[in-house]
Design a protein around this motif. Sequence first.
Motif, mmCIF file in Angstrom:
data_model
loop_
_atom_site.group_PDB
_atom_site.id
_atom_site.type_symbol
_atom_site.label_atom_id
_atom_site.label_comp_id
_atom_site.label_asym_id
_atom_site.label_seq_id
_atom_site.Cartn_x
_atom_site.Cartn_y
_atom_site.Cartn_z
ATOM 1 N N ARG A 81 0.846 -1.198 0.000
ATOM 2 C CA ARG A 81 0.000 0.000 0.000
ATOM 3 C C ARG A 81 0.876 1.240 0.000
ATOM 4 N NH1 ARG A 81 -5.014 1.315 4.067
ATOM 5 N NH2 ARG A 81 -5.256 3.522 3.556
ATOM 6 N N ILE A 82 0.529 2.172 -0.882
ATOM 7 C CA ILE A 82 1.209 3.460 -0.919
ATOM 8 C C ILE A 82 0.174 4.525 -0.588
ATOM 9 C CG2 ILE A 82 2.635 5.036 -2.273
ATOM 10 C CD1 ILE A 82 3.128 2.689 -4.228
ATOM 11 N N GLN A 83 0.360 5.188 0.549
ATOM 12 C CA GLN A 83 -0.554 6.269 0.928
ATOM 13 C C GLN A 83 -0.005 7.569 0.353
ATOM 14 O OE1 GLN A 83 -3.512 5.772 2.765
ATOM 15 N NE2 GLN A 83 -3.891 7.834 1.954
ATOM 16 N N PHE A 84 -0.668 8.080 -0.667
ATOM 17 C CA PHE A 84 -0.181 9.280 -1.341
ATOM 18 C C PHE A 84 -0.500 10.524 -0.517
ATOM 19 C CE2 PHE A 84 0.347 6.285 -4.611
ATOM 20 C CZ PHE A 84 1.166 6.828 -5.582
ATOM 21 N N THR A 85 0.534 11.317 -0.271
ATOM 22 C CA THR A 85 0.403 12.551 0.498
ATOM 23 C C THR A 85 1.221 13.640 -0.205
ATOM 24 O OG1 THR A 85 2.313 11.910 1.859
ATOM 25 C CG2 THR A 85 0.123 11.349 2.704
ATOM 26 N N PRO A 86 0.981 14.911 0.106
ATOM 27 C CA PRO A 86 1.706 15.989 -0.575
ATOM 28 C C PRO A 86 3.220 15.950 -0.393
ATOM 29 C CG PRO A 86 -0.263 16.845 0.486
ATOM 30 C CD PRO A 86 -0.127 15.426 0.938
ATOM 31 N N ASP A 87 3.708 15.316 0.673
ATOM 32 C CA ASP A 87 5.154 15.291 0.918
ATOM 33 C C ASP A 87 5.815 13.987 0.464
ATOM 34 O OD1 ASP A 87 3.970 13.712 2.819
ATOM 35 O OD2 ASP A 87 5.191 14.430 4.501
ATOM 36 N N LEU A 88 5.091 13.134 -0.260
ATOM 37 C CA LEU A 88 5.653 11.877 -0.739
ATOM 38 C C LEU A 88 6.695 12.131 -1.822
ATOM 39 C CD1 LEU A 88 4.963 8.806 -0.150
ATOM 40 C CD2 LEU A 88 3.731 8.849 -2.310
ATOM 41 N N LEU A 89 7.764 11.346 -1.826
ATOM 42 C CA LEU A 89 8.824 11.472 -2.823
ATOM 43 C C LEU A 89 8.755 10.304 -3.813
ATOM 44 C CD1 LEU A 89 11.810 12.406 -0.464
ATOM 45 C CD2 LEU A 89 10.468 13.960 -1.900
ATOM 46 N N PRO A 90 9.245 10.492 -5.051
ATOM 47 C CA PRO A 90 9.265 9.382 -6.013
ATOM 48 C C PRO A 90 9.976 8.142 -5.480
ATOM 49 C CG PRO A 90 9.703 11.445 -7.137
ATOM 50 C CD PRO A 90 9.678 11.763 -5.673
ATOM 51 N N SER A 91 11.065 8.344 -4.739
ATOM 52 C CA SER A 91 11.809 7.197 -4.202
ATOM 53 C C SER A 91 10.996 6.431 -3.160
ATOM 54 C CB SER A 91 13.126 7.672 -3.577
ATOM 55 O OG SER A 91 12.887 8.619 -2.548
ATOM 56 N N ASP A 92 10.015 7.086 -2.547
ATOM 57 C CA ASP A 92 9.150 6.396 -1.599
ATOM 58 C C ASP A 92 8.263 5.381 -2.312
ATOM 59 O OD1 ASP A 92 10.118 7.906 0.544
ATOM 60 O OD2 ASP A 92 8.634 9.492 0.221
ATOM 61 N N VAL A 93 8.110 5.541 -3.620
ATOM 62 C CA VAL A 93 7.288 4.643 -4.427
ATOM 63 C C VAL A 93 8.138 3.562 -5.072
ATOM 64 C CG1 VAL A 93 5.773 4.498 -6.443
ATOM 65 C CG2 VAL A 93 5.572 6.441 -4.869
ATOM 66 N N THR A 94 9.218 3.987 -5.741
ATOM 67 C CA THR A 94 10.009 3.050 -6.536
ATOM 68 C C THR A 94 11.101 2.341 -5.753
ATOM 69 O OG1 THR A 94 11.548 4.810 -7.174
ATOM 70 C CG2 THR A 94 9.639 4.443 -8.597
ATOM 71 N N GLY A 95 11.582 2.963 -4.684
ATOM 72 C CA GLY A 95 12.762 2.468 -3.987
ATOM 73 C C GLY A 95 13.970 3.310 -4.338
ATOM 74 N N SER A 96 15.109 3.017 -3.743
ATOM 75 C CA SER A 96 16.302 3.836 -3.972
ATOM 76 C C SER A 96 17.571 3.035 -3.720
ATOM 77 C CB SER A 96 16.276 5.071 -3.053
ATOM 78 O OG SER A 96 16.200 4.668 -1.689
ATOM 79 N N GLU A 97 18.682 3.624 -4.145
ATOM 80 C CA GLU A 97 19.996 3.018 -3.901
ATOM 81 C C GLU A 97 20.459 3.367 -2.487
ATOM 82 O OE1 GLU A 97 22.218 1.288 -6.052
ATOM 83 O OE2 GLU A 97 20.502 0.992 -7.389
#
Length: 319
Positions: free
Chosen positions: A65-81
């Motif tokens: 589940r991804i709770q979309f909020t105004p402060d969400l970042l793209p990396s919070d969705v896709t993941g990161s290094e």
Amino acid sequence: MDTRESILKVSAAMNSSVIGQEEVVERILIALLANGHVIMEGFPGTAKTRSVKTLSKLVESDFSRIQFTPDLLPSDVTGSEIYREQNGTFEFQSGPIFGNLVLADEINRAPAKVQAALLEAMEERQVTVAGETHPLPELFLVLATQNPIEQEGTYPLPEAQMDRFLLYVRVDYPDSQHEAEILRLVRAEKSGKSKDELAPLSQDVVFQARQEVNAIHVAESAEKYIVDLISATRNPDRYEGDLPHWIRLGASPRGTIALDAAARAHAWLQGQDFVSPDNIRAVAPACLAHRLHLTYEAEAAGVTRPQVVEALLKNVIPV
């Protein structure tokens, strides 16, 4: 038990948990069978999230589940290094988009750059981070929810992203009879007296069902009807009535593909081995409503996209 019977049992189980939303349940299952994504729009509390969670319990899957909020970042969705100090290297840490069933909750509460992070995943079934491409699971379905755009704190989705959803589903309030059933169901769940849950359906059954859906016959006349409907959205001036005054921009080729795939899934659920005009008409509102761009005249008059699709179906007659 054959494949279709297994899917129909999932349908029945969902309808017993999500009361009064039979059309919503059917649309979600069509998307699962057609390997497409769904966007559900409705006011808070209309069982949008519950529908998705119920499906995740009934199908063998990793739910995220991804709770979309105004402060969400793209990396919070896709993941990161992530840098690993022990060996001095970067390691990819996957984000919630790597689930099988991904609930993008209140997707229109995040700004466009975060919504855009879903584009590659939804279309290409992969995610690219720091120049590296990471494939998504074979069973991958985004089920997004959004509140009506008029609600405070929402952002309209980019047109390119809306086009990537196979189906648009409007979730309305239940009627009085279903409201009473919802009360009884919630009481039963809180007291631990809810019905026995169905064993999760294997992903292999879903993949087998998809193969059977793909094998559904689409006659040349049915193909022509699909193409004529899409063509009418692009050339509404060829028709009399309100269509020329309502449609500013029609559906893309994705709309054609979506209508074909959804109609075959609908026919399969009905136990047919071919697509009829009735199957096409049944799924047309969900396939086309979110792909139409209305004129300022239509918007000012309060015309809705489902109304436009209804007028479209009256004007375009199958051969």
